[in-house]
Design a protein around this motif. Structure first.
Motif, PDB file in Angstrom:
ATOM      1  N   UNK A  63     -64.489   0.605 -39.843  1.00  0.00           N
ATOM      2  CA  UNK A  63     -63.755   1.610 -40.104  1.00  0.00           C
ATOM      3  C   UNK A  63     -64.270   3.075 -39.682  1.00  0.00           C
ATOM      4  N   UNK A  64     -63.393   3.938 -38.934  1.00  0.00           N
ATOM      5  CA  UNK A  64     -63.987   5.048 -38.827  1.00  0.00           C
ATOM      6  C   UNK A  64     -64.489   5.994 -39.075  1.00  0.00           C
ATOM      7  N   UNK A  65     -65.547   6.263 -38.531  1.00  0.00           N
ATOM      8  CA  UNK A  65     -66.318   7.110 -39.285  1.00  0.00           C
ATOM      9  C   UNK A  65     -66.542   8.516 -39.092  1.00  0.00           C
ATOM     10  N   UNK A  66     -66.000   8.949 -40.764  1.00  0.00           N
ATOM     11  CA  UNK A  66     -65.630  10.078 -41.623  1.00  0.00           C
ATOM     12  C   UNK A  66     -66.383  11.357 -40.685  1.00  0.00           C
ATOM     13  N   UNK A  67     -65.176  12.088 -40.208  1.00  0.00           N
ATOM     14  CA  UNK A  67     -65.884  13.313 -39.268  1.00  0.00           C
ATOM     15  C   UNK A  67     -67.177  14.483 -41.019  1.00  0.00           C
ATOM     16  N   UNK A  68     -68.063  14.973 -40.011  1.00  0.00           N
ATOM     17  CA  UNK A  68     -69.181  15.471 -40.472  1.00  0.00           C
ATOM     18  C   UNK A  68     -69.984  14.227 -40.789  1.00  0.00           C
ATOM     19  N   UNK A  69     -69.893  12.775 -40.790  1.00  0.00           N
ATOM     20  CA  UNK A  69     -70.529  12.288 -41.189  1.00  0.00           C
ATOM     21  C   UNK A  69     -71.678  12.078 -39.599  1.00  0.00           C
ATOM     22  N   UNK A  71     -64.349  -0.008 -46.790  1.00  0.00           N
ATOM     23  CA  UNK A  71     -65.018   1.392 -45.819  1.00  0.00           C
ATOM     24  C   UNK A  71     -64.164   2.889 -45.773  1.00  0.00           C
ATOM     25  N   UNK A  72     -63.310   2.629 -45.992  1.00  0.00           N
ATOM     26  CA  UNK A  72     -62.407   3.987 -45.988  1.00  0.00           C
ATOM     27  C   UNK A  72     -62.755   4.678 -47.326  1.00  0.00           C
ATOM     28  N   UNK A  73     -62.789   3.870 -48.588  1.00  0.00           N
ATOM     29  CA  UNK A  73     -62.959   4.280 -49.036  1.00  0.00           C
ATOM     30  C   UNK A  73     -64.494   5.079 -49.716  1.00  0.00           C
ATOM     31  N   UNK A  74     -65.416   4.051 -49.147  1.00  0.00           N
ATOM     32  CA  UNK A  74     -66.609   5.283 -49.149  1.00  0.00           C
ATOM     33  C   UNK A  74     -67.256   5.839 -48.200  1.00  0.00           C
ATOM     34  N   UNK A  75     -65.989   5.879 -46.827  1.00  0.00           N
ATOM     35  CA  UNK A  75     -65.887   6.977 -46.014  1.00  0.00           C
ATOM     36  C   UNK A  75     -65.433   8.602 -47.389  1.00  0.00           C
ATOM     37  N   UNK A  76     -64.342   7.698 -47.305  1.00  0.00           N
ATOM     38  CA  UNK A  76     -63.835   9.331 -48.332  1.00  0.00           C
ATOM     39  C   UNK A  76     -64.690   9.658 -49.362  1.00  0.00           C
ATOM     40  N   UNK A 116     -71.050  -6.124 -29.585  1.00  0.00           N
ATOM     41  CA  UNK A 116     -70.876  -7.132 -30.025  1.00  0.00           C
ATOM     42  C   UNK A 116     -69.757  -6.951 -31.237  1.00  0.00           C
ATOM     43  N   UNK A 117     -68.998  -8.218 -30.822  1.00  0.00           N
ATOM     44  CA  UNK A 117     -67.392  -8.180 -31.425  1.00  0.00           C
ATOM     45  C   UNK A 117     -67.218  -8.424 -32.601  1.00  0.00           C
ATOM     46  N   UNK A 118     -65.855  -7.720 -33.621  1.00  0.00           N
ATOM     47  CA  UNK A 118     -66.186  -8.132 -34.988  1.00  0.00           C
ATOM     48  C   UNK A 118     -64.366  -7.700 -35.325  1.00  0.00           C
ATOM     49  N   UNK A 119     -64.425  -8.426 -36.181  1.00  0.00           N
ATOM     50  CA  UNK A 119     -63.100  -8.436 -36.899  1.00  0.00           C
ATOM     51  C   UNK A 119     -62.292  -6.766 -36.489  1.00  0.00           C
ATOM     52  N   UNK A 120     -61.609  -6.245 -36.518  1.00  0.00           N
ATOM     53  CA  UNK A 120     -60.878  -5.201 -36.348  1.00  0.00           C
ATOM     54  C   UNK A 120     -60.168  -4.905 -38.090  1.00  0.00           C
ATOM     55  N   UNK A 121     -60.545  -5.755 -38.786  1.00  0.00           N
ATOM     56  CA  UNK A 121     -60.245  -4.931 -40.390  1.00  0.00           C
ATOM     57  C   UNK A 121     -61.736  -4.804 -40.904  1.00  0.00           C
ATOM     58  N   UNK A 122     -62.343  -5.484 -40.352  1.00  0.00           N
ATOM     59  CA  UNK A 122     -64.307  -5.056 -40.931  1.00  0.00           C
ATOM     60  C   UNK A 122     -65.062  -4.106 -40.410  1.00  0.00           C
ATOM     61  N   UNK A 182     -57.854   1.555 -33.282  1.00  0.00           N
ATOM     62  CA  UNK A 182     -59.145   2.386 -32.669  1.00  0.00           C
ATOM     63  C   UNK A 182     -59.363   2.147 -31.142  1.00  0.00           C
ATOM     64  N   UNK A 183     -59.767   3.232 -30.426  1.00  0.00           N
ATOM     65  CA  UNK A 183     -59.647   3.308 -29.083  1.00  0.00           C
ATOM     66  C   UNK A 183     -60.862   3.600 -29.022  1.00  0.00           C
ATOM     67  N   UNK A 184     -60.760   3.495 -27.590  1.00  0.00           N
ATOM     68  CA  UNK A 184     -62.182   3.135 -26.199  1.00  0.00           C
ATOM     69  C   UNK A 184     -62.961   4.496 -27.261  1.00  0.00           C
ATOM     70  N   UNK A 185     -64.257   4.406 -27.854  1.00  0.00           N
ATOM     71  CA  UNK A 185     -65.218   5.868 -27.461  1.00  0.00           C
ATOM     72  C   UNK A 185     -64.878   5.938 -29.006  1.00  0.00           C
ATOM     73  N   UNK A 186     -64.506   5.480 -30.010  1.00  0.00           N
ATOM     74  CA  UNK A 186     -64.370   6.343 -31.717  1.00  0.00           C
ATOM     75  C   UNK A 186     -65.060   5.576 -31.816  1.00  0.00           C
ATOM     76  N   UNK A 187     -65.974   5.867 -32.603  1.00  0.00           N
ATOM     77  CA  UNK A 187     -67.615   6.011 -33.480  1.00  0.00           C
ATOM     78  C   UNK A 187     -66.817   5.010 -34.963  1.00  0.00           C
ATOM     79  N   UNK A 188     -67.011   4.159 -35.006  1.00  0.00           N
ATOM     80  CA  UNK A 188     -67.099   3.022 -35.960  1.00  0.00           C
ATOM     81  C   UNK A 188     -68.300   2.682 -37.431  1.00  0.00           C
TER      82      UNK A 188
END
Length: 250
Positions: A40-46, A200-205, A32-38, A7-13
């Motif tokens: 995912x990026x918000x899918x495009x168009x959502x 999360x990525x599966x739900x996003x797909x 807040x701080x969360x583990x990176x693996x918990x 992830x980069x600063x400014x990403x929508x997750x």
């Protein structure tokens, strides 16, 4: 932090803030701080509002049906309270998983909406008693999203090696009762949802593809209006998730 790679600063997750007795931060905080693996990026168009609304209920439905119920392509499932938040996602996710039969139980007011979700058959719970009136040995999985139904009363509708999965643990899901019931060839299961990027990525797909197309949002409140949001959350007339906007919401 420096260890974050994807992830980069400014990403929508988006994600689900994992419940734990040690948790000291809430999702209404500005940071807040969360583990990176918990997350995912918000899918495009959502939108962020929709992503926030879907997470907990979609993960609950997915993990209950796939991990506890072993739902897979070609199998059959009955989803109880399909008009509710978890039930709405469960119907769509079961269809996305290519279950052969996706039957649903809901209240009269929700029948039309659940039909539009793609359920194979919608049962009005005021017209049919599922504790006695289902076809015997019909389902590989029964998913009770309310946690209120009895395994002993519904097991007749399960196929051999079928599972009833509940969102709330009960005596039939805990050893030794669960082990004794397994001898009958039918299982009673419950779940505790776990947030992880893969799911999360599966739900996003599925959201991006339109397989998850109904994510009811009742209202969006600025965080400064938290009291109004809490009152709406408790209102039985609400028709979806109550979302609170923190960024710019003061």
């Amino acid at each position: 932090g420096d260890g974050v790679k994807d992830f980069q600063v400014g990403d929508s997750i988006f994600g689900h803030l994992q419940y734990a007795s040690s948790t000291k931060q809430g999702s209404l905080a500005e940071y807040i701080s969360v583990p990176e693996l918990e997350c995912a990026k918000v899918p495009e168009g959502v939108t962020m509002e929709v992503a926030a609304a879907v997470t907990t209920e979609a993960l609950t439905a997915l993990q209950a049906m796939r991990d506890q119920g072993k739902l897979a392509e070609g199998k059959s499932i009955l989803i109880i309270a399909a008009g509710g938040g978890v039930g709405t996602q469960a119907v769509q996710i079961a269809k996305a998983m290519q279950a052969h039969i996706v039957d649903a139980v809901c209240s009269t007011k929700d029948v039309s909406r659940v039909e539009k979700l793609g359920a194979s058959c919608v049962i009005d719970r005021t017209q049919k008693d599922i504790n006695t009136d289902l076809q015997p040995a019909s389902y590989d999985v029964i998913f009770d999203t309310t946690g209120k139904y009895s395994f002993m009363k519904l097991r007749y509708a399960l196929k051999k090696k079928g599972s009833l999965v509940s969102t709330i643990p009960n005596i039939s899901t805990i050893p030794p009762a669960s082990l004794l019931l397994a001898i009958t060839g039918k299982r009673s299961k419950s779940l505790f949802v776990h947030c992880n990027r893969k799911d999360l990525e599966l739900v996003g797909q599925w959201m991006k593809s339109g397989e998850i197309h109904s994510i009811p949002v009742d209202n969006v409140y600025d965080v400064k209006d938290i009291q109004a949001a809490r009152e709406r959350q408790s209102d039985p007339k609400k028709s979806g998730r109550v979302v609170i906007k923190v960024d710019g919401g003061w």
